[in-house]
Design a protein around this motif. Structure first.
Motif, PDB file in Angstrom:
ATOM      1  N   TRP B 432       0.827  -1.206   0.000  1.00 33.12           N
ATOM      2  CA  TRP B 432       0.000   0.000   0.000  1.00 33.12           C
ATOM      3  C   TRP B 432       0.866   1.264   0.000  1.00 33.12           C
ATOM      4  CZ3 TRP B 432      -5.082  -0.402   3.299  1.00 33.12           C
ATOM      5  CH2 TRP B 432      -5.824  -1.505   2.844  1.00 33.12           C
ATOM      6  N   GLY B 433       2.022   1.172   0.685  1.00 29.33           N
ATOM      7  CA  GLY B 433       2.921   2.332   0.733  1.00 29.33           C
ATOM      8  C   GLY B 433       3.424   2.702  -0.657  1.00 29.33           C
ATOM      9  N   VAL B 434       3.693   1.681  -1.476  1.00 28.72           N
ATOM     10  CA  VAL B 434       4.129   1.962  -2.858  1.00 28.72           C
ATOM     11  C   VAL B 434       3.015   2.691  -3.603  1.00 28.72           C
ATOM     12  CG1 VAL B 434       4.750   0.888  -5.062  1.00 28.72           C
ATOM     13  CG2 VAL B 434       5.790   0.065  -2.948  1.00 28.72           C
ATOM     14  N   ALA B 435       1.765   2.247  -3.372  1.00 33.70           N
ATOM     15  CA  ALA B 435       0.625   2.923  -4.021  1.00 33.70           C
ATOM     16  C   ALA B 435       0.531   4.378  -3.550  1.00 33.70           C
ATOM     17  CB  ALA B 435      -0.676   2.179  -3.708  1.00 33.70           C
ATOM     18  N   MET B 436       0.788   4.608  -2.255  1.00 32.76           N
ATOM     19  CA  MET B 436       0.734   5.974  -1.731  1.00 32.76           C
ATOM     20  C   MET B 436       1.851   6.822  -2.357  1.00 32.76           C
ATOM     21  SD  MET B 436      -1.830   5.938   0.367  1.00 32.76           S
ATOM     22  CE  MET B 436      -2.629   4.663  -0.573  1.00 32.76           C
ATOM     23  N   ALA B 437       3.065   6.256  -2.380  1.00 37.76           N
ATOM     24  CA  ALA B 437       4.200   6.995  -2.950  1.00 37.76           C
ATOM     25  C   ALA B 437       3.969   7.271  -4.439  1.00 37.76           C
ATOM     26  CB  ALA B 437       5.478   6.196  -2.746  1.00 37.76           C
ATOM     27  N   ALA B 438       3.401   6.295  -5.138  1.00 36.42           N
ATOM     28  CA  ALA B 438       3.136   6.477  -6.578  1.00 36.42           C
ATOM     29  C   ALA B 438       2.114   7.596  -6.808  1.00 36.42           C
ATOM     30  CB  ALA B 438       2.634   5.172  -7.182  1.00 36.42           C
ATOM     31  N   ALA B 439       1.236   7.792  -5.825  1.00 36.99           N
ATOM     32  CA  ALA B 439       0.212   8.842  -5.962  1.00 36.99           C
ATOM     33  C   ALA B 439       0.840  10.236  -5.992  1.00 36.99           C
ATOM     34  CB  ALA B 439      -0.791   8.747  -4.821  1.00 36.99           C
ATOM     35  N   VAL B 440       2.024  10.365  -5.366  1.00 39.02           N
ATOM     36  CA  VAL B 440       2.694  11.673  -5.321  1.00 39.02           C
ATOM     37  C   VAL B 440       3.007  12.144  -6.737  1.00 39.02           C
ATOM     38  CG1 VAL B 440       4.725  12.925  -4.485  1.00 39.02           C
ATOM     39  CG2 VAL B 440       3.665  11.162  -3.039  1.00 39.02           C
ATOM     40  N   VAL B 441       3.506  11.233  -7.546  1.00 41.98           N
ATOM     41  CA  VAL B 441       3.925  11.620  -8.907  1.00 41.98           C
ATOM     42  C   VAL B 441       2.867  11.256  -9.958  1.00 41.98           C
ATOM     43  CG1 VAL B 441       6.383  11.534  -8.424  1.00 41.98           C
ATOM     44  CG2 VAL B 441       5.212   9.442  -9.111  1.00 41.98           C
ATOM     45  N   PHE B 442       1.800  10.615  -9.523  1.00 39.53           N
ATOM     46  CA  PHE B 442       0.794  10.160 -10.491  1.00 39.53           C
ATOM     47  C   PHE B 442       0.238  11.294 -11.366  1.00 39.53           C
ATOM     48  CE2 PHE B 442      -3.451   9.025 -11.879  1.00 39.53           C
ATOM     49  CZ  PHE B 442      -3.257   7.765 -12.422  1.00 39.53           C
ATOM     50  N   PRO B 443      -0.154  12.429 -10.783  1.00 41.83           N
ATOM     51  CA  PRO B 443      -0.738  13.482 -11.625  1.00 41.83           C
ATOM     52  C   PRO B 443       0.209  13.979 -12.731  1.00 41.83           C
ATOM     53  CG  PRO B 443      -1.218  13.904  -9.322  1.00 41.83           C
ATOM     54  CD  PRO B 443      -0.218  12.795  -9.354  1.00 41.83           C
ATOM     55  N   SER B 444       1.518  13.912 -12.481  1.00 43.66           N
ATOM     56  CA  SER B 444       2.449  14.353 -13.527  1.00 43.66           C
ATOM     57  C   SER B 444       2.893  13.201 -14.415  1.00 43.66           C
ATOM     58  CB  SER B 444       3.668  15.035 -12.897  1.00 43.66           C
ATOM     59  OG  SER B 444       4.242  14.179 -11.934  1.00 43.66           O
ATOM     60  N   ARG B 445       3.085  12.035 -13.851  1.00 46.02           N
ATOM     61  CA  ARG B 445       3.572  10.899 -14.655  1.00 46.02           C
ATOM     62  C   ARG B 445       2.473  10.239 -15.484  1.00 46.02           C
ATOM     63  NH1 ARG B 445       6.342   6.222 -12.446  1.00 46.02           N
ATOM     64  NH2 ARG B 445       6.851   5.897 -14.623  1.00 46.02           N
ATOM     65  N   ARG B 446       1.255  10.278 -14.984  1.00 44.30           N
ATOM     66  CA  ARG B 446       0.134   9.649 -15.704  1.00 44.30           C
ATOM     67  C   ARG B 446      -0.921  10.722 -15.989  1.00 44.30           C
ATOM     68  NH1 ARG B 446       3.370   6.280 -16.394  1.00 44.30           N
ATOM     69  NH2 ARG B 446       3.310   4.064 -15.816  1.00 44.30           N
ATOM     70  N   ARG B 447      -0.479  11.736 -16.680  1.00 43.93           N
ATOM     71  CA  ARG B 447      -1.340  12.900 -16.907  1.00 43.93           C
ATOM     72  C   ARG B 447      -2.620  12.536 -17.655  1.00 43.93           C
ATOM     73  NH1 ARG B 447      -1.156  18.103 -16.218  1.00 43.93           N
ATOM     74  NH2 ARG B 447       0.863  18.055 -15.237  1.00 43.93           N
ATOM     75  N   GLY B 448      -2.516  11.584 -18.579  1.00 42.65           N
ATOM     76  CA  GLY B 448      -3.691  11.192 -19.361  1.00 42.65           C
ATOM     77  C   GLY B 448      -4.811  10.664 -18.476  1.00 42.65           C
ATOM     78  N   PHE B 449      -4.448   9.786 -17.556  1.00 43.48           N
ATOM     79  CA  PHE B 449      -5.428   9.245 -16.616  1.00 43.48           C
ATOM     80  C   PHE B 449      -5.958  10.348 -15.704  1.00 43.48           C
ATOM     81  CE2 PHE B 449      -2.955   5.124 -17.067  1.00 43.48           C
ATOM     82  CZ  PHE B 449      -3.974   4.427 -17.688  1.00 43.48           C
ATOM     83  N   TYR B 450      -4.996  11.096 -15.151  1.00 46.15           N
ATOM     84  CA  TYR B 450      -5.350  12.088 -14.123  1.00 46.15           C
ATOM     85  C   TYR B 450      -6.241  13.197 -14.691  1.00 46.15           C
ATOM     86  CZ  TYR B 450      -4.720  15.668 -10.548  1.00 46.15           C
ATOM     87  OH  TYR B 450      -4.953  16.623  -9.588  1.00 46.15           O
ATOM     88  N   ASP B 451      -5.876  13.711 -15.862  1.00 42.25           N
ATOM     89  CA  ASP B 451      -6.643  14.822 -16.432  1.00 42.25           C
ATOM     90  C   ASP B 451      -8.066  14.408 -16.800  1.00 42.25           C
ATOM     91  OD1 ASP B 451      -4.596  16.565 -16.068  1.00 42.25           O
ATOM     92  OD2 ASP B 451      -3.880  16.528 -18.148  1.00 42.25           O
ATOM     93  N   ALA B 452      -8.253  13.121 -17.077  1.00 39.54           N
ATOM     94  CA  ALA B 452      -9.594  12.645 -17.442  1.00 39.54           C
ATOM     95  C   ALA B 452     -10.448  12.340 -16.213  1.00 39.54           C
ATOM     96  CB  ALA B 452      -9.457  11.383 -18.290  1.00 39.54           C
ATOM     97  N   SER B 453      -9.863  12.499 -15.044  1.00 41.82           N
ATOM     98  CA  SER B 453     -10.581  12.124 -13.813  1.00 41.82           C
ATOM     99  C   SER B 453     -11.289  13.328 -13.183  1.00 41.82           C
ATOM    100  CB  SER B 453      -9.589  11.541 -12.801  1.00 41.82           C
ATOM    101  OG  SER B 453      -8.899  12.591 -12.153  1.00 41.82           O
ATOM    102  N   PRO B 454     -12.233  13.069 -12.281  1.00 40.80           N
ATOM    103  CA  PRO B 454     -12.915  14.186 -11.614  1.00 40.80           C
ATOM    104  C   PRO B 454     -12.200  14.663 -10.345  1.00 40.80           C
ATOM    105  CG  PRO B 454     -13.994  12.127 -11.074  1.00 40.80           C
ATOM    106  CD  PRO B 454     -12.811  11.775 -11.923  1.00 40.80           C
ATOM    107  N   VAL B 455     -10.971  14.204 -10.089  1.00 41.18           N
ATOM    108  CA  VAL B 455     -10.302  14.566  -8.827  1.00 41.18           C
ATOM    109  C   VAL B 455      -9.074  15.444  -9.076  1.00 41.18           C
ATOM    110  CG1 VAL B 455     -11.150  12.641  -7.429  1.00 41.18           C
ATOM    111  CG2 VAL B 455      -9.127  12.312  -8.857  1.00 41.18           C
ATOM    112  N   ARG B 456      -9.208  16.357 -10.017  1.00 41.59           N
ATOM    113  CA  ARG B 456      -8.064  17.223 -10.333  1.00 41.59           C
ATOM    114  C   ARG B 456      -8.016  18.425  -9.384  1.00 41.59           C
ATOM    115  NH1 ARG B 456     -10.862  16.320 -14.822  1.00 41.59           N
ATOM    116  NH2 ARG B 456     -11.577  18.477 -14.850  1.00 41.59           N
ATOM    117  N   TRP B 457      -8.150  18.156  -8.110  1.00 39.27           N
ATOM    118  CA  TRP B 457      -8.165  19.246  -7.129  1.00 39.27           C
ATOM    119  C   TRP B 457      -6.731  19.609  -6.742  1.00 39.27           C
ATOM    120  CZ3 TRP B 457     -11.232  14.989  -4.581  1.00 39.27           C
ATOM    121  CH2 TRP B 457     -12.527  14.924  -5.125  1.00 39.27           C
TER     122      TRP B 457
END
Lengths: 246, 541
Positions: B432-457
């Motif tokens: 789970w910690g890896v998932a948490m750490a991956a979330a830190v860079v997720f919005p920049s590394r997986r921009r396609g997924f992130y930008d299409a989501s409703p949680v771009r806060w």
């Protein structure tokens, strides 16, 4: 995308093949409306209703047989939906023809639920015209094609007070069903009024007769209690995109 | 006027004409998560181990600190669940956010750990639930037969067979369909909540004097004598200690980890934004507060030091200082509450309530692992057979069967080999910690997924997902440090001089995962299937 001719032929063949095997399978949706009577098909063609998929409904105990029939005809079941819907709904695609099939079981569950188990015997190919109508009336936010289907049904079928022939809409059945469920009533009447507002002249008389019957039907206690709450509480079931579940 | 949440706007074919009615609403999700927290287990563990082994710890404070940390975890998982509204849990997130082999291996570890905890919960049903139930009700009702049953069910054979029966029942319930599962859980939830309210009333109205009198009458134990015996055997009391409270937070954290596990059901949840918010954050807050409240109530009715002393005597086998010899069960919170009531009916309600709370954990854990297995199967990482849907029940019977069988194996190890794989929790924290750490860079590394989501806060221009993920990752690192250095709660999985059983289990899973992933990739390639394509797929919603 397959055209109407192809869908028409395939849909009729499927129901016939199921019937030969003793399986209860009926057409619903726009393909159901087209195959229910030539008049409705012509009305849809006049409106330029584009072809889509084949929607079917089967009896619960015939799920296995219908699935086998479809797979023998080359259709591939959507595994994701198979797991997610646990036998209440199936989807198939034919890899060669690209024809898509949605298979429902016993009922149509969308914004409102339409029970069909007791209705299969009324028509050999499709569900009864009343239920084809209800299927379109239950949509909370109809799009152009839904209104086309709705108009075609009402334009080509008279509204009768009770169960008449296969080609007349049983206002008593429709009104009675809506008199038990305020939410469905609210959605259905809104759609009928929407149709009038869209200027569908051909269906105006049927719409008026239907609205009158719906209005006159005695409402259940549950209906009246729910009516007092009104739109403050959501009155329909959420319908999600058929996205990947897993 | 309300508008349909997921029905698209106007235009030909823009409406989901073949739309789906999903199974789980916000209430179902909330119950699923609260059930996985298993308030009963949390209170039992807190009140038994807290005052006895972490003297001075504010159990309530430790619980609230654990809940605070879990809030960041739940926000991170909430963001993931909105980006990927699919079933399959952490595997789905990690496989799309990090590397597929890493995701597969970590989710394999997670699955095994969760199956262990399903078995662990089943063992608790027997020991904390049924054995205590018979002992307490038997003592209150002066019924020797029930007291005898308390000892019988707690034997290895009793624990294994009853635990296995519970696990199989959970598997059968899942096999009968998710709708039925949620319906059953709703009914049991109402029962558990009502029982809990009764318990709160009992604790509020019961006095310590009344408890001491009942303890003497029913358990043949003197209140002050228990404290004195414990002190003679080395038990020391301490005033409130913040450091001890922090150290103890790993205990309430274990059940609270369950509050976010609805991530496994993403694809089956209606109105994901609302339901997961209520389900995850609501469960963390509600259960955190409830579990903390019970510490206050227990202190009021039983006394903090008394709970510590009787727990100490029980854990150290001090004769005449605990309930084992007289009541026939360890002094779990439920046993003390039953003694407080001195009333058969109330004792039955309290004990049954705790059994119900523990039960929730089991089918929910199996449901989680089942979803992960199906997601592997659909991503072609596992045989198609794993996603097979039975023609009679219309449910994924193979995955459910495999999950149940896996947990029964752990049940056997727990019952007959007394294996307590406590440090396995450290492996779960890594996944789970890896998932948490991956979330830190997720919005920049997986921009396609992130930008299409409703949680771009964002807060100050930084994505909420990154902030929450960062804090949650640090929280897990700290909790991992606490667990590693706490031999009571877990202890190190390995040291330079000692490699634990858990280490070998995790190493075995990792090696198996590496070989399996590499072999499957090669096998699928020979079939003409590129499994990497699945991981680049953007969900349709």
């Amino acid at each position: 995308m397959p055209g109407w001719d192809q869908i028409h032929l395939e849909a009729a063949a499927l129901v016939a093949a199921a019937s030969e095997r003793g399986l209860t399978l009926r057409l619903v949706g726009s393909a159901g409306i087209r195959l229910h009577c030539p008049g409705a098909a012509a009305a849809l063609d006049r409106r330029g209703r584009p072809a889509k998929d084949i929607d079917l409904v089967c009896a619960r105990e015939h799920r296995k047989g219908v699935r086998a029939l479809l797979e023998q005809r080359g259709y591939q079941v959507d595994r994701d939906l198979l797991v997610a819907m646990e036998g209440t709904r199936y989807a198939f695609t034919h890899p060669a023809t690209k024809v898509e099939i949605d298979l429902f079981v016993d009922r149509l569950q969308f914004c409102h639920t339409i029970e069909l188990r007791q209705r299969f015997a009324r028509h050999a190919t499709t569900i009864p015209i009343d239920d084809l109508l209800l299927q379109k009336l239950q949509i909370v936010q109809p799009v152009t094609t839904d209104l086309m289907d709705l108009a075609a049904v009402l334009e080509t079928h008279e509204v009768a007070a009770g169960a008449g022939g296969a080609e007349s809409i049983d206002a008593g059945y429709v009104a009675g069903l809506l008199a038990r469920d305020w939410g469905f009533h609210h959605t259905a009447t809104a759609n009928l009024e929407r149709l009038v507002a869209a200027g569908e002249a051909g269906s105006r008389q049927s719409v008026a007769a239907l609205l009158e019957a719906i209005e006159a039907a005695p409402k259940s206690l549950k209906w009246r209690a729910r009516a007092r709450v009104g739109e403050r509480v959501q009155w329909w079931q959420d319908v999600n995109e058929r996205a990947v579940t897993y | 006027m309300a508008r349909p949440a997921d029905v698209a706007g106007p235009g030909v074919f823009s409406r989901p004409a073949s739309g789906l009615i999903r199974v789980a609403g916000s209430t179902d999700v909330f119950i699923y998560n609260v059930g996985l927290v298993s308030v009963g287990i949390a209170i039992a563990l807190n009140q038994y181990y807290g005052p006895s082994l972490y003297q001075g710890a504010g159990v309530w404070l430790a619980t609230l600190l654990a809940a605070l940390g879990m809030l960041f975890v739940s926000v991170t998982f909430y963001c993931y669940a909105n980006v990927f509204p699919r079933s399959g849990g952490v595997y789905v997130f990690l496989s799309r956010a990090t590397s597929p082999p890493v995701a597969f291996i970590l989710s394999l570890v997670e699955t095994v750990v969760l199956l262990y905890y399903a078995a662990f919960a089943a063992s608790l049903i027997v020991t904390v639930g049924l054995s205590s139930f018979f002992a307490t009700v038997g003592s209150v009702a002066a019924n020797q037969t029930l007291i005898g049953w308390a000892a019988s069910v707690a034997t290895p054979a009793g624990t294994f067979w009853i635990g296995t029966l519970v696990l199989v029942l959970a598997g059968v319930l899942l096999a009968t369909g998710t709708r039925r599962y949620f319906s059953v859980q709703k009914v049991l939830f109402v029962v558990a909540v009502l029982g809990t309210l009764i318990l709160i009333a009992v604790l509020l109205l019961g006095s310590r004097g009344h408890f001491a009198a009942n303890l003497s009458r029913l358990a043949k134990l003197d209140y002050d004598g228990v404290l004195a015996t414990a002190r003679q055997n080395g038990f020391t009391t301490r005033s409130f200690d913040f450091g001890q409270s922090v150290k103890f937070l790993v205990w309430p954290l274990l059940p609270l980890l369950g509050a976010v596990q609805s991530v496994a059901l993403g694809g089956e949840i209606k109105r994901v934004r609302r339901s997961q918010l209520i389900g995850m954050l609501g469960a963390v807050i509600a259960t955190g507060l409830l579990i903390a409240l019970f510490d206050g109530l227990a202190a009021k009715s039983f006394g903090y030091n008394f709970q510590g002393a009787i727990g100490f005597n029980s854990l150290n086998g001090v004769a005449n200082g605990s309930t084992e010899a007289t009541v026939g069960a360890a002094p779990w919170f439920t046993v003390l509450a039953g003694i407080l009531t001195g009333n058969v009916v109330l004792a039955v309600i309290i004990m049954a309530t705790f059994v119900a709370w523990i039960w929730f954990w089991i089918p929910a854990e199996l449901a989680y692992t089942t979803r992960t297995m199906i997601a592997w199967s659909f991503d072609r990482l596992a045989p198609d057979r794993l996603g097979y849907v039975g023609e009679r029940l219309h449910t994924p019977v193979v995955a459910i069967g495999l999950s149940t069988a896996g947990s029964v194996v752990f049940m056997w190890l727990i019952a007959y080999k007394s294996i307590a794989l406590l440090s396995l929790i450290e492996a779960l924290l890594v996944a789970w910690g890896v998932a948490m750490a991956a979330a830190v860079v997720f919005p920049s590394r997986r921009r396609g997924f992130y930008d299409a989501s409703p949680v771009r806060w964002t807060v100050g221009g930084v994505p909420v997902m990154s902030i929450a993920g960062g804090v949650a990752a640090l929280f897990f690192v700290y909790v991992g440090y606490l667990l590693w250095n706490d031999p009571i709660a877990a202890g190190p999985m390995f040291t330079l001089h000692h490699l634990s059983r858990e280490f070998w289990i995790v190493l075995g899973i990792v090696l198996f995962g590496v070989v399996w992933f590499a072999g499957t990739k090669l096998y699928r390639r020979r079939q003409g299937i590129d499994i990497d394509l699945a991981f680049r797929q953007i969900p349709i919603e």
